[in-house]
Design a protein around this motif. Sequence first.
Motif, PDB file in Angstrom:
ATOM      1  N   ARG A 274      -2.083 -10.411   5.250  1.00 51.02           N
ATOM      2  CA  ARG A 274      -3.157 -10.762   5.056  1.00 51.02           C
ATOM      3  C   ARG A 274      -4.030 -11.691   5.936  1.00 51.02           C
ATOM      4  O   ARG A 274      -5.156 -11.467   6.251  1.00 51.02           O
ATOM      5  N   ASP A 275      -3.084 -12.144   6.864  1.00 47.83           N
ATOM      6  CA  ASP A 275      -3.683 -12.785   8.027  1.00 47.83           C
ATOM      7  C   ASP A 275      -4.059 -11.912   8.987  1.00 47.83           C
ATOM      8  O   ASP A 275      -5.088 -11.846   9.604  1.00 47.83           O
ATOM      9  N   MET A 276      -3.468 -10.711   9.326  1.00 44.14           N
ATOM     10  CA  MET A 276      -3.766  -9.744  10.246  1.00 44.14           C
ATOM     11  C   MET A 276      -5.410  -8.879   9.768  1.00 44.14           C
ATOM     12  O   MET A 276      -6.166  -8.651  10.495  1.00 44.14           O
ATOM     13  N   ALA A 277      -5.515  -8.967   8.259  1.00 45.30           N
ATOM     14  CA  ALA A 277      -6.555  -8.647   7.759  1.00 45.30           C
ATOM     15  C   ALA A 277      -7.865  -9.518   7.981  1.00 45.30           C
ATOM     16  O   ALA A 277      -9.219  -8.854   8.058  1.00 45.30           O
ATOM     17  N   ARG A 278      -7.403 -10.694   8.334  1.00 46.41           N
ATOM     18  CA  ARG A 278      -8.711 -11.471   8.589  1.00 46.41           C
ATOM     19  C   ARG A 278      -9.544 -11.219   9.826  1.00 46.41           C
ATOM     20  O   ARG A 278     -10.660 -11.357  10.058  1.00 46.41           O
ATOM     21  N   LEU A 279      -8.510 -10.636  10.905  1.00 46.12           N
ATOM     22  CA  LEU A 279      -9.161 -10.054  12.095  1.00 46.12           C
ATOM     23  C   LEU A 279      -9.996  -9.154  11.706  1.00 46.12           C
ATOM     24  O   LEU A 279     -11.219  -8.775  12.220  1.00 46.12           O
ATOM     25  N   GLY A 280      -9.668  -8.227  10.957  1.00 46.34           N
ATOM     26  CA  GLY A 280     -10.622  -7.294  10.448  1.00 46.34           C
ATOM     27  C   GLY A 280     -11.864  -7.399  10.112  1.00 46.34           C
ATOM     28  O   GLY A 280     -13.046  -7.026  10.152  1.00 46.34           O
ATOM     29  N   TYR A 281     -11.937  -8.512   9.282  1.00 51.45           N
ATOM     30  CA  TYR A 281     -12.954  -9.061   8.429  1.00 51.45           C
ATOM     31  C   TYR A 281     -13.915  -9.719   9.467  1.00 51.45           C
ATOM     32  O   TYR A 281     -15.199  -9.543   9.430  1.00 51.45           O
ATOM     33  N   LEU A 282     -13.355 -10.322  10.323  1.00 43.00           N
ATOM     34  CA  LEU A 282     -14.124 -10.896  11.695  1.00 43.00           C
ATOM     35  C   LEU A 282     -15.160  -9.868  12.425  1.00 43.00           C
ATOM     36  O   LEU A 282     -16.146  -9.800  12.515  1.00 43.00           O
ATOM     37  N   LEU A 283     -14.323  -8.761  12.419  1.00 46.08           N
ATOM     38  CA  LEU A 283     -14.975  -7.571  13.318  1.00 46.08           C
ATOM     39  C   LEU A 283     -15.781  -6.997  12.609  1.00 46.08           C
ATOM     40  O   LEU A 283     -17.119  -6.395  12.846  1.00 46.08           O
TER      41      LEU A 283
END
Length: 403
Positions: A274-283
């Motif tokens: 889930r935390d890794m996914a937050r980087l994706g959402y920022l991008l």
Amino acid sequence: MIQIQKSKVKGIQQKGHSCQTRLLGFSSHKKRLGSYIGLCTLLTFACVSRGASQTQMLQAPGPWPTTAWSATAPESVGMDSAALKEAEQIYPCIFPSGYSLLVIRNGQLVSESYFNGQTAETPNHIYSVTKTFVATLLGIAVKQGWIDGVDQRVAVLLPEYSINPKFAELTLEDVLTHRSGIGSSRGSADISLMLEGEPQSPPGTAFEYSNIAPSLITAILDRLAKEGVAGDKSDVSGLAQEYLFGPLGIGVSEWNKGSNGVPDGANGLHMTTRDMARLGYLLLWDGRWEDKQILPMGWVKEASKYRVEFDRQKGYGYLNWVRRQSDIVQTAQGDIEVQGYFAYGHRGQFIGVYPELDLLVVTMADATDATRDTYFVPDLLHDFVRRFVFSAVKQSNNPPGQK
């Protein structure tokens, strides 16, 4: 070729969703899984620069996932729940060492599955996805004015090191695009050894994937932190927490350090899926998070641009991978040309970003599984997304930042 273990298939059969049956259904399209995997190598992908407007600052469709990801029914965001269920069930058949599969649309979880004893709270080593985090930190440094731009020379930013004259013109962009001339064969991410040694090729000329060169970026950021640019944050870890991990709500359980005591810029981060996914959402949101523009306007477009050729299917941007050819996704409103880019880590850590669909697909896997060819897995992962996740999209929508 990925082997599907009989014991795993039997376990899935006992739970009521047989891998064998579903793979037979899949085989009707490609005869059998072996043919399917072989055909993955024939696919071509695209270099992508995102088309989202950067003049609009619209609200996210749901709550920002700073504290927690919100979940919703797939149909509420134009996806088919039955098709997503099929994706959830076929994933462990194709990837028996998979840990997790997350599908996020419009900023909301529509599918979340864990395997092999994993849970949403389990942190794992994300391997080379670390590189995309480090490139993002460099973008933040540009936004904050600590660094002028990616054309700055490493020798200027690390003046305390003795540098081989052949590395005198080495730039940050060379490091970001794996054209530093520093190969991984040197083993240690020792900054002195890197910069004093002989380049394998002149900087800026040839792609050579390096698992040590990105540590030059963390060393530069660490030096800037020690110079006081980040207030009381005295090292790169504190800088990252203040400007990236903290604002996004990312909990880093560990960040491995190199021989010089500076966090590894290529492979060192540990966190949850889930935390890794937050980087994706920022991008996906062009570097915006809540009411702040964390990255420079246009940074994501530049970072996800096809800059260096790797193979027939993919190339490289700024410490992330990009496609060479778009996919066509059929929706109720017509066909959509989808161009994606992705962060990838050893044997199955993956953040697939598909802006045209406002879609993220995120996976983690057991990287000790030696049957998984680390160069082949990202292509197979994208083909899984193309066949089983894209097919769940029934309704198109505007990507983030567009009306």
